[in-house]
Write a protein that holds these residues in place. Structure first.
Motif, PDB file in Angstrom:
ATOM      1  N   ASN A  80       0.806  -1.219   0.000  1.00 56.68           N
ATOM      2  CA  ASN A  80       0.000   0.000   0.000  1.00 56.68           C
ATOM      3  C   ASN A  80       0.847   1.280   0.000  1.00 56.68           C
ATOM      4  N   LEU A  81       1.911   1.251  -0.796  1.00 54.00           N
ATOM      5  CA  LEU A  81       2.773   2.427  -0.936  1.00 54.00           C
ATOM      6  C   LEU A  81       2.747   2.949  -2.375  1.00 54.00           C
ATOM      7  N   TYR A  82       1.614   2.731  -3.055  1.00 48.13           N
ATOM      8  CA  TYR A  82       1.553   3.007  -4.492  1.00 48.13           C
ATOM      9  C   TYR A  82       0.336   3.840  -4.876  1.00 48.13           C
ATOM     10  N   GLY A  83      -0.132   4.686  -3.958  1.00 48.42           N
ATOM     11  CA  GLY A  83      -1.244   5.572  -4.275  1.00 48.42           C
ATOM     12  C   GLY A  83      -2.588   4.865  -4.244  1.00 48.42           C
ATOM     13  N   LYS A  84      -3.645   5.651  -4.424  1.00 52.81           N
ATOM     14  CA  LYS A  84      -4.999   5.099  -4.303  1.00 52.81           C
ATOM     15  C   LYS A  84      -5.656   4.824  -5.646  1.00 52.81           C
ATOM     16  N   ASP A  85      -5.075   5.330  -6.743  1.00 53.81           N
ATOM     17  CA  ASP A  85      -5.682   5.099  -8.061  1.00 53.81           C
ATOM     18  C   ASP A  85      -4.604   5.204  -9.147  1.00 53.81           C
ATOM     19  N   LEU A  86      -5.026   5.025 -10.378  1.00 58.75           N
ATOM     20  CA  LEU A  86      -4.094   4.983 -11.506  1.00 58.75           C
ATOM     21  C   LEU A  86      -3.358   6.310 -11.700  1.00 58.75           C
ATOM     22  N   LYS A  87      -4.044   7.419 -11.493  1.00 66.21           N
ATOM     23  CA  LYS A  87      -3.406   8.726 -11.659  1.00 66.21           C
ATOM     24  C   LYS A  87      -2.306   8.931 -10.610  1.00 66.21           C
ATOM     25  N   GLU A  88      -2.604   8.563  -9.375  1.00 62.84           N
ATOM     26  CA  GLU A  88      -1.584   8.710  -8.335  1.00 62.84           C
ATOM     27  C   GLU A  88      -0.402   7.789  -8.606  1.00 62.84           C
ATOM     28  N   ARG A  89      -0.690   6.602  -9.112  1.00 60.40           N
ATOM     29  CA  ARG A  89       0.393   5.671  -9.433  1.00 60.40           C
ATOM     30  C   ARG A  89       1.277   6.233 -10.536  1.00 60.40           C
ATOM     31  N   ALA A  90       0.675   6.884 -11.510  1.00 62.97           N
ATOM     32  CA  ALA A  90       1.453   7.483 -12.606  1.00 62.97           C
ATOM     33  C   ALA A  90       2.378   8.573 -12.071  1.00 62.97           C
TER      34      ALA A  90
END
Length: 224
Positions: A80-90
Motif C-alpha cells: 500500500n505504498l503506491y497511491g490510491k488510483d491509476l493517476k496517483e500511481r502514474a
C-alpha cells in the motif's frame, strides 16, 4: 523455511538499496544473501534463478523477481505504498523514475577515476540543484500536503528521502536553497519505520568505500 523476502546482492548499496529502503518503510523484515565473489554470481546465474542473468534478485511470495523497477513496483503495490488510483500511481512512477536517474549519477561517483571525481561531483551537484530538486520543491509547494502524492505515504516519499540523504553525503549543504525539501526530509525521517531504518545497526548500507571498489568490480566483471 523463512517467509521473509530474501535479497541477493553484494553487501553494499547499488541498485538493491532502494529495495531495502522500500521494504523497511513497509515495516517488512528481510534476509540478505551476499555475493562475496565472482563465483557466487556465476553460481546464481547457472542455477537459473536470474531471468536476465543480473542481480538485484528478490525471492518473495514464491517468486524470484529481477529488474529493480519491477521489484519496487511489486513491493509498493503489495504494501500500500503506491497511491490510491491509476493517476496517483502514474505520478509516483514519474517521480521515482526521475529520482532513479539522479541516484544513478550519485552512485557512479565512487567509480570515477581520481582525476575526474571533482568535475563529476560538480556536474552531479549542478543537475541535482538545477534540474531535480527545484521540481520537487515546487511539487511540495503546489501540492500543499505532507507527502508528494495524494495525502498518503508512498514509495515516492521513500525514494526522495533516500536521494536527499545520498546527496547530502556528497555535499552537506546541498539543500540550503530548498526549505521545503529540508522540512520534508525531517518529516519523513520521523515516520516510525523510516526512523528505525536510519538507526545504527539497521540493514541500511553505508556509502561505497574506495577500499571496497576492487571487490565489487571483480564480482560484476567491471573494467575487465
Amino acid at each position: 523455511m523463512s517467509g521473509k523476502p530474501k535479497l541477493h546482492y553484494f553487501n553494499g548499496r547499488g541498485r538493491m538499496e532502494s529495495i531495502r529502503w522500500l521494504l523497511a518503510a513497509a515495516g517488512v523484515e528481510f534476509d540478505e544473501c551476499f555475493l562475496e565473489t565472482r563465483d557466487d554470481l556465476l553460481k546464481l546465474q547457472e542455477s537459473g534463478a536470474l531471468l536476465f542473468q543480473q542481480v538485484p534478485m528478490v525471492e518473495i511470495d514464491g517468486m524470484k523477481l529481477v529488474q529493480t523497477r519491477a521489484i519496487g513496483s511489486y513491493i509498493a503495490a503489495k504494501y500500500n505504498l503506491y497511491g490510491k488510483d491509476l493517476k496517483e500511481r502514474a505520478l509516483i512512477d514519474m517521480y521515482v523514475e526521475a529520482l532513479t536517474d539522479l541516484d544513478e549519477l550519485l552512485m557512479h561517483y565512487a567509480f570515477q577515476p581520481a582525476d575526474k571525481k571533482e568535475q563529476y561531483l560538480a556536474n552531479t551537484v549542478d543537475k541535482a540543484t538545477n534540474r531535480y530538486f527545484p521540481v520537487f520543491e515546487k511539487v511540495l509547494k503546489d501540492h500543499g500536503q505532507d507527502f508528494l502524492v495524494g495525502n498518503q505515504f508512498s514509495r515516492a516519499d521513500v525514494r526522495l528521502l533516500e536521494t536527499l540523504l545520498m546527496a547530502e553525503e556528497c555535499k552537506p549543504d546541498i539543500l540550503a536553497k530548498f526549505p521545503l525539501l529540508q522540512s520534508f526530509k525531517a518529516r519523513i525521517s520521523n515516520v516510525p519505520t523510516i526512523k528505525k531504518f536510519l538507526q545504527p545497526g539497521s540493514q541500511r548500507k553505508p556509502p561505497l568505500q574506495e577500499k571496497d571498489l576492487p571487490k565489487v568490480m571483480k564480482i560484476f566483471n567491471i573494467g575487465q
